[in-house]
Design a protein around this motif. Structure first.
Motif: not given
Ligand code: NAP
Length: 319
Positions: A11-17, A45-51, A69-75
């Motif tokens: 999983g790769s939402g805020p928790a996973g990343l 990226g999880g649910q934030l990808m939908l907001t 935001l999720m792109m920044q987590f990922r980077k």
């Protein structure tokens, strides 16, 4: 034989990343199985990808778009060496060390990956109405999170669909901003607790539409109105609102772990507070998959940090 990893994150939402950032900085070379886009709205990226705008994530005083935001987590995770794979696990075997994870054919004799620790951060999926334009207008008037998006509806007429505690809580919260909040419920009796019902009934900004279903969400660029049907009389009508909050429940993404990880009756994983330990030593859970209380990006990120530290300590103790 498939590769053996110290830490595998599902999983790769805020928790996973966040778990990936911490594990990578601890030189544990985490592998993140980030998921794949699906028709149910699940995606890397999880649910934030939908907001759209996220205004309550600390560190971004001017707000930031959810996907950005999720792109920044990922980077940040990749900068420290986390490897992200756009794949979806189809089977896990947590019965013995090393744990085994399959991608693709779940019946394949050989697993795709083996791991000494697994961090489960597969999140939860908001249940949706499955109406034609609901997905298209998600983030443009349609929302599943009042805490995240309520602020954008100051002095607007908006609606909440659902009759449980979530709908009542969201509607009550939304009256801080909105001019009116109409709760649309498919029956003539609420499911939510008495105290929440009393609070909603006493709130002059909240109105109720009973025995009513939302049959479509109308609007070109953003929500302009809802098409409704009374399921007792079959009468149809239109309600002019600029926002629709869908609060008909969430489903934790735990199908993969049925029979292997301890879960509550509602399917959320059980962790051994204050840690992220599950009932299987070496398997940790963080984020919404184990949180049916707060469900915020920042609380998910915090638990992701805890999961990485728990995994690191477990490896140290068991190597
Ligand atoms: P819930 O209790 O399952 O309620 C879901 C509501 O949505 C029900 O009223 C249901 O209608 C309606 N619904 C379901 N599918 C629908 C559909 N396709 N179309 C229209 N309506 C639909 O879910 P929840 O409100 O998210 O609560 C989940 C759990 O968390 C509950 O145990 C709740 O008590 C708890 N919770 C507690 C608090 C709190 O105490 N502060 C806050 C939030 C949640 P029916 O009633 O007709 O089935």
């Amino acid at each position: 034989m498939s590769d053996l990893h110290d830490v595998l994150i599902l999983g790769s939402g805020p928790a996973g990343l966040t778990a990936a950032i911490y594990a990578a900085r601890a030189s544990l070379d985490p592998l993140v199985i980030e998921g794949e886009p699906s028709s149910t709205g699940d995606q890397p990226g999880g649910q934030l990808m939908l907001t759209t705008d996220v205004e309550n994530f600390p560190g971004f005083p001017d707000g930031i778009m959810g996907p950005e935001l999720m792109m920044q987590f990922r980077k940040q995770a990749e900068r420290f060496g986390a490897i992200l794979k756009t794949e979806k696990a189809t089977r896990v075997d947590l019965t013995e060390q090393p744990f085994r994870v399959w991608i693709g054919d779940p019946e394949a004799a050989e697993p795709t990956y083996r791991a000494k620790t697994i961090i489960v951060s597969t999140g939860a999926t908001a249940l949706m109405l499955d109406q034609p334009n609901e997905q298209r207008l998600l983030g443009h008037g349609v929302s599943t999170c009042a805490t995240c998006d309520g602020f954008f509806f100051r002095d607007h007429d908006i609606a909440v669909v659902g009759g449980g505690d979530s709908a009542l809580e969201e509607a009550t919260f939304l009256t801080k901003f909105a001019k009116t909040v109409t709760i649309i419920h498919r029956r003539d009796e609420l499911r939510g607790s008495k105290i929440m019902q009393d609070r909603a009934f006493a709130n002059p900004k909240i109105k109720f539409l009973w025995d009513t279903e939302v049959t479509d969400v109308l609007g070109d660029q953003s929500v302009e109105s809802l098409a409704l049907r009374n399921n007792k009389t079959d009468e149809t009508s239109e309600l002019a609102v600029t926002g629709l909050f869908v609060a008909i429940g969430h489903r934790p993404n735990t199908d993969l772990f049925q029979g292997q990880l301890a879960m509550k009756d509602n399917g959320y994983l059980i962790t051994e507070a204050p840690s992220t330990r599950t009932n299987v030593p070496g398997v940790f859970a963080c984020g919404d998959v184990q949180d049916d209380t707060y469900r915020q990006a920042i609380s998910a990120a915090g638990s992701g940090c805890s999961a990485a530290i728990d995994a690191e300590r477990w490896l140290e103790a068991n190597e």
